[in-house]
Design an enzyme around this catalytic site. Structure first.
Site, PDB file in Angstrom:
ATOM      1  N   GLY A  75     -20.632 -14.278   4.539  1.00 26.94           N
ATOM      2  CA  GLY A  75     -20.286 -12.899   4.223  1.00 26.94           C
ATOM      3  C   GLY A  75     -21.380 -11.933   4.599  1.00 26.94           C
ATOM      4  O   GLY A  75     -22.438 -12.324   5.094  1.00 26.94           O
TER       5      GLY A  75
ATOM      6  N   HIS B 267     -37.398  -6.447   2.451  1.00 26.07           N
ATOM      7  CA  HIS B 267     -38.431  -5.821   3.301  1.00 26.07           C
ATOM      8  C   HIS B 267     -37.937  -5.561   4.730  1.00 26.07           C
ATOM      9  O   HIS B 267     -38.574  -4.841   5.472  1.00 26.07           O
ATOM     10  CB  HIS B 267     -39.735  -6.626   3.281  1.00 26.07           C
ATOM     11  CG  HIS B 267     -39.716  -7.883   4.092  1.00 26.07           C
ATOM     12  ND1 HIS B 267     -40.851  -8.487   4.563  1.00 26.07           N
ATOM     13  CD2 HIS B 267     -38.681  -8.660   4.515  1.00 26.07           C
ATOM     14  CE1 HIS B 267     -40.538  -9.572   5.244  1.00 26.07           C
ATOM     15  NE2 HIS B 267     -39.229  -9.701   5.223  1.00 26.07           N
TER      16      HIS B 267
HETATM   17  C1  SAM Z   1     -36.060 -12.439   7.069  1.00 28.36           C
HETATM   18  S1  SAM Z   1     -34.692 -13.489   6.897  1.00 28.36           S
HETATM   19  C2  SAM Z   1     -35.052 -14.298   5.348  1.00 28.36           C
HETATM   20  C3  SAM Z   1     -34.361 -15.615   5.229  1.00 28.36           C
HETATM   21  C4  SAM Z   1     -34.706 -16.407   3.951  1.00 28.36           C
HETATM   22  N1  SAM Z   1     -34.291 -15.695   2.754  1.00 28.36           N
HETATM   23  C5  SAM Z   1     -36.180 -16.736   3.902  1.00 28.36           C
HETATM   24  O1  SAM Z   1     -36.883 -16.233   3.027  1.00 28.36           O
HETATM   25  O2  SAM Z   1     -36.635 -17.500   4.781  1.00 28.36           O
HETATM   26  C6  SAM Z   1     -33.349 -12.421   6.476  1.00 28.36           C
HETATM   27  C7  SAM Z   1     -32.002 -13.128   6.460  1.00 28.36           C
HETATM   28  O3  SAM Z   1     -30.982 -12.154   6.190  1.00 28.36           O
HETATM   29  C8  SAM Z   1     -29.810 -12.575   6.861  1.00 28.36           C
HETATM   30  N2  SAM Z   1     -28.921 -11.421   7.047  1.00 28.36           N
HETATM   31  C9  SAM Z   1     -29.127 -10.318   7.830  1.00 28.36           C
HETATM   32  N3  SAM Z   1     -28.095  -9.472   7.729  1.00 28.36           N
HETATM   33  C10 SAM Z   1     -27.208 -10.031   6.855  1.00 28.36           C
HETATM   34  C11 SAM Z   1     -25.944  -9.624   6.329  1.00 28.36           C
HETATM   35  N4  SAM Z   1     -25.415  -8.440   6.696  1.00 28.36           N
HETATM   36  N5  SAM Z   1     -25.325 -10.431   5.438  1.00 28.36           N
HETATM   37  C12 SAM Z   1     -25.870 -11.627   5.063  1.00 28.36           C
HETATM   38  N6  SAM Z   1     -27.084 -12.077   5.534  1.00 28.36           N
HETATM   39  C13 SAM Z   1     -27.731 -11.287   6.416  1.00 28.36           C
HETATM   40  C14 SAM Z   1     -30.341 -13.086   8.185  1.00 28.36           C
HETATM   41  O4  SAM Z   1     -29.414 -13.959   8.818  1.00 28.36           O
HETATM   42  C15 SAM Z   1     -31.643 -13.768   7.773  1.00 28.36           C
HETATM   43  O5  SAM Z   1     -31.477 -15.159   7.582  1.00 28.36           O
END
Ligand code: SAM
Length: 344
Positions: free
Chosen positions: A234, A254
């Site tokens: 989602g 962030h």
């Molecule tokens: C910087 S990463 C952090 C991942 C993980 N929480 C960690 O700490 O390693 C940000 C995550 O947000 C997810 N993301 C970005 N946009 C999103 C959206 N609209 N809905 C759900 N997840 C999303 C990305 O796929 C990515 O895995």
């Protein structure tokens, strides 16, 4: 008029000039580091010291140039050259190896990738008009760009997952999770943190909430947590899964502006029951002039994501705007803290 901060002694002036000129060429360091990463110099030194000529032979590069780059890196504690011109591993060089559990190789490859350095090269544009340099250079916001560029997506998600692998044990051990219940990791990447929390807490069930392309690479197939997890696909701007006792947003907020972060928090708040808790896991910018990784990453965040690292009062205000109350801030052994919030 005299100013107490103005250097007057020749030595003070020389030190100030040297600092500024050295800083002006600071970009050479990540460029040199990237050479060492791409040629896997650390890997080639695992079985003992080697000269630049030997390393060049093994990696197929120009020996005199490699020697100059390694000599420069040795001034920063990455590799050490001995009097026979052989290069050795140092503690900082060991973390560049692939075959160690604390490897930052893929994370350093991400942070020195053109997605980062090209955007940072346009920092002045970002400061002048508040635009996100990445979007101008690459034609789309980062996560949309990754959807269209498989190799960059691999670089990004591997770099983030490996960073998470290093810090997730310390973060999971820093919070007293309930004995039973459901934890929902919102934007949890491939699920390394969720897997660690579930493995440490056999009474918990988990949901990894992510975008489809990331879920396809999930890391939850682990016997230690079998039958206690599910994935949910989602968009965290629209909705988050209901029924969680603990919600996690780790290294997510962030990436986003206050407006976008508020939308994410509102979606999570809507899914939360009055008993649920939210753990925001992010770096917290401390007051004062001392260096802190949050102040460093914060500058990268503005050119790449329109994101920011936040102070504790900024988190408190953002959470309050979404109908959440910051209860406490729990330090972890790494650079991030756990900000625990409940419904207001
Ligand atoms: C910087 S990463 C952090 C991942 C993980 N929480 C960690 O700490 O390693 C940000 C995550 O947000 C997810 N993301 C970005 N946009 C999103 C959206 N609209 N809905 C759900 N997840 C999303 C990305 O796929 C990515 O895995």
């Amino acid at each position: 008029m005299s100013d107490a901060t103005q250097p007057t002694q020749a030595t003070e002036i020389a030190a100030a000039v040297r600092q500024v000129l050295g800083d002006s060429l600071g970009y050479l360091y990540p460029a040199a580091l990237r050479v060492a990463l791409r040629t896997d110099i650390a890997g080639h030194l695992t079985d003992g010291p080697k000269t630049a000529a030997q390393l060049a032979e093994l990696t197929g590069v120009h020996a005199p140039s490699l020697h100059r780059v390694l000599r420069f890196l040795a001034t920063r504690g990455i590799f050490r050259e001995d009097t026979d011109s052989a290069f050795h591993l140092t503690p900082a060089a060991h973390v560049l190896r692939t075959d160690v559990p604390y490897s930052v190789r893929s994370t350093a490859l991400l942070l020195t990738d053109e997605m980062y350095w090209k955007s940072t090269g346009r920092l002045e544009d970002t400061v002048r008009d508040g635009s996100t340099a990445f979007n101008d250079i690459f034609g789309a916001p980062l996560f949309d760009y990754l959807d269209q560029n498989e190799e960059s997506a691999r670089t990004f998600h591997t770099g983030i997952a490996d960073l998470s692998a290093i810090e997730q044990g310390g973060i999971a051990a820093s919070y007293d999770f309930p004995a039973t219940g459901k934890i929902i990791d919102v934007g949890g990447g491939p699920g390394g943190f969720l897997r660690t929390v579930l493995a440490n807490n056999p009474g918990l069930h988990g949901v990894l909430y992510e975008q489809d392309a990331v879920l396809q690479q999930h890391q939850l197939d682990d016997e230690a947590i079998a039958g206690r997890w599910e994935t949910a696909e989602g968009n965290f701007f629209d909705v988050a899964p209901t029924g969680g006792d603990i919600y996690v947003l780790k290294r997510v907020l962030h990436d986003w502006s206050d407006d976008d972060s508020l939308r994410i928090l509102q979606a999570v708040r809507k899914a939360m029951s009055d008993q649920a808790r939210l753990l925001v896991v992010d770096a917290v910018v401390p007051p004062g002039n001392d260096p802190h990784p949050a102040k460093l990453y914060d500058v990268a965040m503005m050119t790449i994501f329109d994101g920011k690292e936040r102070t504790e009062p900024e988190f408190k205000e953002l959470l309050a705007a979404a109908g959440l109350r910051l209860v406490r801030v729990i330090p972890t052994p790494g650079t991030v803290s756990i900000l625990e919030a409940v419904t207001a």
